[in-house]
Design a protein around this motif. Sequence first.
Motif, PDB file in Angstrom:
ATOM      1  N   SER A 110      -7.013   4.299  -1.597  1.00 20.40           N
ATOM      2  CA  SER A 110      -6.934   2.966  -1.948  1.00 20.40           C
ATOM      3  C   SER A 110      -7.464   2.550  -3.172  1.00 20.40           C
ATOM      4  N   ALA A 111      -8.416   3.304  -3.606  1.00 17.76           N
ATOM      5  CA  ALA A 111      -9.142   3.258  -4.932  1.00 17.76           C
ATOM      6  C   ALA A 111      -8.518   3.615  -6.038  1.00 17.76           C
ATOM      7  N   ASP A 112      -7.426   4.585  -5.889  1.00 12.36           N
ATOM      8  CA  ASP A 112      -6.618   5.080  -7.045  1.00 12.36           C
ATOM      9  C   ASP A 112      -5.271   3.924  -7.278  1.00 12.36           C
ATOM     10  N   ALA A 113      -5.223   3.706  -8.542  1.00 13.01           N
ATOM     11  CA  ALA A 113      -4.409   2.760  -8.892  1.00 13.01           C
ATOM     12  C   ALA A 113      -2.973   2.860  -8.556  1.00 13.01           C
ATOM     13  N   LYS A 114      -2.529   4.237  -8.242  1.00 15.20           N
ATOM     14  CA  LYS A 114      -1.279   4.416  -7.645  1.00 15.20           C
ATOM     15  C   LYS A 114      -1.283   4.180  -5.911  1.00 15.20           C
ATOM     16  N   GLY A 115      -2.427   3.846  -5.447  1.00 16.05           N
ATOM     17  CA  GLY A 115      -2.395   3.420  -3.950  1.00 16.05           C
ATOM     18  C   GLY A 115      -1.757   2.257  -3.539  1.00 16.05           C
ATOM     19  N   GLY A 116      -1.442   1.406  -4.552  1.00 20.67           N
ATOM     20  CA  GLY A 116      -0.517   0.205  -4.416  1.00 20.67           C
ATOM     21  C   GLY A 116       0.373  -0.197  -5.288  1.00 20.67           C
ATOM     22  N   ALA A 117       1.237  -1.214  -5.211  1.00 19.22           N
ATOM     23  CA  ALA A 117       2.337  -1.614  -6.163  1.00 19.22           C
ATOM     24  C   ALA A 117       2.323  -2.855  -6.114  1.00 19.22           C
ATOM     25  N   ARG A 118       1.158  -3.403  -7.104  1.00 15.74           N
ATOM     26  CA  ARG A 118       0.935  -4.924  -7.189  1.00 15.74           C
ATOM     27  C   ARG A 118       2.206  -5.424  -7.888  1.00 15.74           C
ATOM     28  N   GLU A 119       2.943  -4.751  -8.620  1.00 14.52           N
ATOM     29  CA  GLU A 119       4.190  -5.429  -9.196  1.00 14.52           C
ATOM     30  C   GLU A 119       5.005  -6.009  -8.399  1.00 14.52           C
ATOM     31  N   ARG A 126       0.922  -1.310   0.114  1.00 18.14           N
ATOM     32  CA  ARG A 126      -0.205  -0.116   0.015  1.00 18.14           C
ATOM     33  C   ARG A 126       0.879   1.192   0.154  1.00 18.14           C
ATOM     34  N   LYS A 127       0.289   2.348  -0.796  1.00 17.40           N
ATOM     35  CA  LYS A 127       0.997   3.642  -0.616  1.00 17.40           C
ATOM     36  C   LYS A 127       0.188   4.637   0.201  1.00 17.40           C
ATOM     37  N   TYR A 128       0.536   4.768   1.436  1.00 17.81           N
ATOM     38  CA  TYR A 128      -0.294   5.592   2.198  1.00 17.81           C
ATOM     39  C   TYR A 128      -0.145   6.989   1.852  1.00 17.81           C
ATOM     40  N   GLY A 129      -1.456   7.755   1.993  1.00 19.64           N
ATOM     41  CA  GLY A 129      -1.681   9.120   1.566  1.00 19.64           C
ATOM     42  C   GLY A 129      -2.061   9.126   0.176  1.00 19.64           C
TER      43      GLY A 129
END
Length: 283
Positions: free
Chosen positions: A208-217, A202-205
């Motif tokens: 979580s609905a934003d595609a940039k809110g996590g780094a699935r790669e 997770r990318k806090y700040g």
Amino acid sequence: MNKKIVRVGAIECGADELFLISGPCVIEEEKIMMQTAEKLKEVSERLKIKIIYKSSFQKDNRSSLKYYNGPGLDKGVKLLAKIKEQFGFPLLTDIHYPEQAAAAAPVVDVLQIPAYLCMQTSLMVAAAKTGRVINIKHGQFLAPDNMKHPVTKCVEAGNDQIILTERGYTFGYNDLIVDPRSFYHMNKIGYPVVFDVTHAIRKYGIPSADAKGGAREFLPVLSRAGVAAGVDGVFIETHPDPEKALCDAASQLCVYDLEEFLKPLLELHAIEVKYREQTPVLK
């Protein structure tokens, strides 16, 4: 390294068999919950991996009042009970307040202490007194070996049925880092250790609905690193359509991708167990 075996349903957590904690981040409509459970059951049977079904009736740390935070305790626990009855999974859910412990314990097998709350004494004691297994998530602010403090509170309250879950440490602003040394330190405390892979990306700040809110790669490399480092279980939040999930949409794994995702982890775990058997000094 001696480690306590903690039983959750038919699962011996801490034995030489990788287990999975999985399900939607937060309890959503019944159709989604059942759809996820049905697929998890298929994966469990095909891969011979034991699964604890996880979903939260409340997410009390959402960053906005506008964001969905769950159906609440009563409705949520009733739906979890239905999943347990229909699919046979043991259950795990978060609690945020001491009074929720006794209310959730009759249905769920594992009470989870959120990472932000792992040092809350009243919450820990209330959870411990239910007699249920307690999954204590590693606080992002706490050195991994200092997880011995919440563990000690739980034990002194009369409950040594404990699992510890790593989910990353705060690194700079709005980012987490997973240090493999944490698995070593937490293993030394003497309880089963789980790696929460999907929260670690997770990318806090960022919502979580934003595609940039996590780094699935990073999910494959992090999960493999954790399994190779000797974790007992993996925690992977799953959803039939992650992009439409009501919480952590950018980090959950599609439940239909889970089976292929798990195959290399199970292979790697088998190698890691064999390695430990041949090098007892590293157990």
